[in-house]
Design a protein around this motif. Structure first.
Motif, mmCIF file in Angstrom:
data_model
loop_
_atom_site.group_PDB
_atom_site.id
_atom_site.type_symbol
_atom_site.label_atom_id
_atom_site.label_comp_id
_atom_site.label_asym_id
_atom_site.label_seq_id
_atom_site.Cartn_x
_atom_site.Cartn_y
_atom_site.Cartn_z
ATOM 1 N N VAL A 148 0.836 -1.200 0.000
ATOM 2 C CA VAL A 148 0.000 0.000 0.000
ATOM 3 C C VAL A 148 0.877 1.259 0.000
ATOM 4 C CG1 VAL A 148 -1.708 1.332 1.313
ATOM 5 C CG2 VAL A 148 -1.993 -1.132 1.046
ATOM 6 N N GLU A 149 1.946 1.260 0.784
ATOM 7 C CA GLU A 149 2.867 2.407 0.804
ATOM 8 C C GLU A 149 3.483 2.639 -0.570
ATOM 9 O OE1 GLU A 149 5.804 1.787 3.857
ATOM 10 O OE2 GLU A 149 4.314 1.846 5.456
ATOM 11 N N ILE A 150 3.912 1.571 -1.228
ATOM 12 C CA ILE A 150 4.494 1.705 -2.567
ATOM 13 C C ILE A 150 3.455 2.227 -3.550
ATOM 14 C CG2 ILE A 150 5.515 0.443 -4.506
ATOM 15 C CD1 ILE A 150 6.755 -1.479 -2.362
ATOM 16 N N MET A 151 2.238 1.715 -3.470
ATOM 17 C CA MET A 151 1.170 2.209 -4.346
ATOM 18 C C MET A 151 0.966 3.702 -4.142
ATOM 19 S SD MET A 151 -1.601 -0.899 -4.038
ATOM 20 C CE MET A 151 -2.867 -0.086 -5.029
ATOM 21 N N ASN A 152 0.965 4.135 -2.890
ATOM 22 C CA ASN A 152 0.774 5.560 -2.579
ATOM 23 C C ASN A 152 1.948 6.395 -3.058
ATOM 24 O OD1 ASN A 152 -1.743 5.354 -1.264
ATOM 25 N ND2 ASN A 152 -0.783 4.819 0.665
ATOM 26 N N ASP A 153 3.161 5.967 -2.704
ATOM 27 C CA ASP A 153 4.354 6.791 -2.939
ATOM 28 C C ASP A 153 4.865 6.741 -4.378
ATOM 29 O OD1 ASP A 153 4.205 7.380 -0.244
ATOM 30 O OD2 ASP A 153 5.780 5.964 0.331
ATOM 31 N N LYS A 156 -3.824 6.811 -4.071
ATOM 32 C CA LYS A 156 -4.140 7.123 -2.677
ATOM 33 C C LYS A 156 -5.113 6.083 -2.131
ATOM 34 C CE LYS A 156 -1.453 10.521 -2.837
ATOM 35 N NZ LYS A 156 -0.094 10.157 -2.482
ATOM 36 N N MET A 157 -4.582 5.208 -1.304
ATOM 37 C CA MET A 157 -5.390 4.147 -0.713
ATOM 38 C C MET A 157 -4.866 3.905 0.691
ATOM 39 S SD MET A 157 -5.794 0.137 -1.850
ATOM 40 C CE MET A 157 -6.376 0.534 -3.484
ATOM 41 N N ASP A 158 -5.769 3.692 1.629
ATOM 42 C CA ASP A 158 -5.304 3.336 2.966
ATOM 43 C C ASP A 158 -5.396 1.827 3.115
ATOM 44 O OD1 ASP A 158 -7.959 2.726 3.774
ATOM 45 O OD2 ASP A 158 -8.269 4.793 4.411
ATOM 46 N N ILE A 159 -4.751 1.326 4.134
ATOM 47 C CA ILE A 159 -4.650 -0.120 4.312
ATOM 48 C C ILE A 159 -6.015 -0.766 4.530
ATOM 49 C CG2 ILE A 159 -4.176 -0.104 6.780
ATOM 50 C CD1 ILE A 159 -1.981 -2.293 6.031
ATOM 51 N N SER A 160 -6.931 -0.071 5.197
ATOM 52 C CA SER A 160 -8.260 -0.650 5.425
ATOM 53 C C SER A 160 -9.009 -0.842 4.104
ATOM 54 C CB SER A 160 -9.076 0.198 6.399
ATOM 55 O OG SER A 160 -9.335 1.469 5.857
ATOM 56 N N GLN A 197 -14.095 -3.810 -5.116
ATOM 57 C CA GLN A 197 -13.312 -4.379 -6.207
ATOM 58 C C GLN A 197 -12.059 -3.545 -6.458
ATOM 59 O OE1 GLN A 197 -14.271 -7.265 -7.892
ATOM 60 N NE2 GLN A 197 -15.774 -7.330 -6.238
ATOM 61 N N PHE A 198 -10.967 -4.220 -6.803
ATOM 62 C CA PHE A 198 -9.780 -3.501 -7.258
ATOM 63 C C PHE A 198 -10.081 -2.915 -8.624
ATOM 64 C CE2 PHE A 198 -7.543 -6.309 -4.242
ATOM 65 C CZ PHE A 198 -6.681 -5.400 -3.646
ATOM 66 N N ARG A 199 -9.633 -1.695 -8.845
ATOM 67 C CA ARG A 199 -9.781 -1.038 -10.147
ATOM 68 C C ARG A 199 -8.612 -1.449 -11.036
ATOM 69 N NH1 ARG A 199 -13.736 2.825 -9.884
ATOM 70 N NH2 ARG A 199 -14.334 3.478 -7.795
ATOM 71 N N ALA A 200 -8.766 -1.279 -12.325
ATOM 72 C CA ALA A 200 -7.749 -1.714 -13.287
ATOM 73 C C ALA A 200 -6.386 -1.096 -12.989
ATOM 74 C CB ALA A 200 -8.194 -1.381 -14.710
ATOM 75 N N TYR A 201 -6.341 0.200 -12.688
ATOM 76 C CA TYR A 201 -5.051 0.846 -12.427
ATOM 77 C C TYR A 201 -4.420 0.329 -11.137
ATOM 78 C CZ TYR A 201 -7.658 4.077 -9.367
ATOM 79 O OH TYR A 201 -8.446 4.624 -8.377
ATOM 80 N N GLU A 202 -5.221 -0.097 -10.179
ATOM 81 C CA GLU A 202 -4.689 -0.681 -8.949
ATOM 82 C C GLU A 202 -4.103 -2.063 -9.232
ATOM 83 O OE1 GLU A 202 -7.894 1.534 -5.983
ATOM 84 O OE2 GLU A 202 -8.339 -0.481 -6.760
ATOM 85 N N ILE A 203 -4.800 -2.833 -10.061
ATOM 86 C CA ILE A 203 -4.302 -4.156 -10.448
ATOM 87 C C ILE A 203 -2.984 -4.022 -11.199
ATOM 88 C CG2 ILE A 203 -4.760 -6.157 -11.932
ATOM 89 C CD1 ILE A 203 -7.758 -5.791 -11.165
ATOM 90 N N ARG A 204 -2.892 -3.032 -12.092
ATOM 91 C CA ARG A 204 -1.638 -2.807 -12.826
ATOM 92 C C ARG A 204 -0.498 -2.469 -11.869
ATOM 93 N NH1 ARG A 204 -5.090 -0.398 -16.659
ATOM 94 N NH2 ARG A 204 -4.703 1.669 -15.824
#
Length: 76
Positions: free
Chosen positions: A21-26, A31-35, A46-53
């Motif tokens: 999650v930190e790597i995704m944010n930084d 912008k996603m929190d751990i919860s 659901q995970f969005r496409a850009y999150e899956i990428r």
């Protein structure tokens, strides 16, 4: 969503969910929190496409690996 496969890949890379999650944010500007990540792991959201990428990139997942984790097989 194959939660156990994803968690095994995260652990296999020596990472924690928090670190992903930190790597995704930084590094990816997501912008996603751990919860929220855990809600997505539990299929509450659901995970969005850009999150899956981003997750696939962080974990160096192949196209087939990502597909087997994030998408259930379709039966015709």
């Amino acid at each position: 969503m194959e939660t156990s496969k994803l968690l095994n890949k995260i652990k296999g890379k020596g990472l924690s969910v928090r670190k992903v999650v930190e790597i995704m944010n930084d590094e990816y500007g997501i912008k996603m929190d751990i919860s929220t990540f855990y809600k997505k792991l539990k299929d509450v959201e659901q995970f969005r496409a850009y999150e899956i990428r981003a997750i696939s990139s962080i974990l160096n997942l192949s196209f087939d690996e990502a597909g087997s984790i994030f998408f259930k097989e379709l039966v015709s």
